[in-house]
Design an enzyme around this catalytic site. Structure first.
Site, PDB file in Angstrom:
ATOM      1  N   ILE A   1     -11.737   7.731  -1.302  1.00  0.00           N
ATOM      2  CA  ILE A   1     -11.795   7.318   0.102  1.00  0.00           C
ATOM      3  C   ILE A   1     -11.477   8.527   0.979  1.00  0.00           C
ATOM      4  CG2 ILE A   1     -10.870   5.720   1.849  1.00  0.00           C
ATOM      5  CD1 ILE A   1     -12.326   4.281  -0.449  1.00  0.00           C
TER       6      ILE A   1
ATOM      7  N   TYR B   1       0.562   7.578 -12.725  1.00  0.00           N
ATOM      8  CA  TYR B   1      -0.163   6.890 -11.661  1.00  0.00           C
ATOM      9  C   TYR B   1      -1.014   5.750 -12.217  1.00  0.00           C
ATOM     10  CZ  TYR B   1      -3.000   6.428  -7.394  1.00  0.00           C
ATOM     11  OH  TYR B   1      -3.630   5.965  -6.267  1.00  0.00           O
TER      12      TYR B   1
ATOM     13  N   ASN C   1       0.853  -1.189   0.000  1.00  0.00           N
ATOM     14  CA  ASN C   1       0.000   0.000   0.000  1.00  0.00           C
ATOM     15  C   ASN C   1       0.889   1.239   0.000  1.00  0.00           C
ATOM     16  OD1 ASN C   1      -2.147   1.754   0.197  1.00  0.00           O
ATOM     17  ND2 ASN C   1      -2.312   1.557   2.403  1.00  0.00           N
TER      18      ASN C   1
END
Length: 197
Positions: free
Chosen positions: A126, A93, A29
């Site tokens: 999120i 990304y 992560n």
């Protein structure tokens, strides 16, 4: 604690950790974005984004897989993003996060006979500190972001954590090489252009 952008420090830290601990699982992560439109993508930023996402994942998994193989049990979860499906001004990304999905599918095939599963969690918007900086609470930018989410809200970090926890469970032992989008429906929603909006 280690600066993962430092390849040698990462190697040293992983070596120390694997001497002290036997690993059952790992969550990859890590990420940086460096948003730039195509014409402005610099190779330095491109390399930094790819390196921190993909090289670190490879290094980490190489370090912990031997202890998982010895147990014939292990769980690897890569964190990708809905951006892997494409996102404006995110060339580096999107490639990095699509790469996390490809790594998981490849490793799942390589490690399947060792009792190790490899899966991906791909979040959408999120409620993180970074998201709050990009879409400040109460701002028009936040409202625009929320309008683009079918559930009309941001996800909660606990919802992502619960998905990771499921992939780490014994009950998820027959699932490998899969990507689960935790995105409030964004990955299945038809683009507004096609809705005639």
């Amino acid at each position: 604690t280690v600066d993962l952008s430092d390849r040698h420090a990462t190697t040293e830290t992983l070596a120390n950790l694997t001497k002290q601990y036997s690993f059952d699982g790992v969550v990859n992560n890590v990420g940086i974005v460096h948003p730039q439109p195509l014409e402005e993508v610099t190779l330095d930023n491109f390399e930094a984004v790819i390196d921190l996402n993909l090289r670190v994942a490879i290094q980490t998994v190489q370090a912990v897989v031997p202890s998982m193989k010895a147990k014939k049990w292990g769980r690897i979860v890569n964190i990708a993003s809905i951006a892997a499906l494409g996102a404006q001004d995110r060339t580096s990304y999107t490639i990095a996060k699509a790469g996390m999905i490809s790594l998981a599918r490849t490793w799942a095939l390589e490690l399947v006979s060792s009792g190790i599963t490899v899966n991906v969690v791909a979040p959408g918007g999120i409620e993180t500190e970074m998201a709050k900086r990009i879409c400040p609470p109460g701002s028009e930018v936040e409202q625009r972001c929320i309008r683009g989410i079918p559930m009309k809200r941001f996800g909660k970090p606990l919802e992502v954590a619960a998905t990771i926890g499921f992939f780490f469970s014994e009950e998820a032992g027959y699932i490998t090489g899969q990507t689960l989008f935790v995105d409030g429906g964004c990955s299945i929603d038809v683009h507004p252009y096609y809705k005639g909006r």
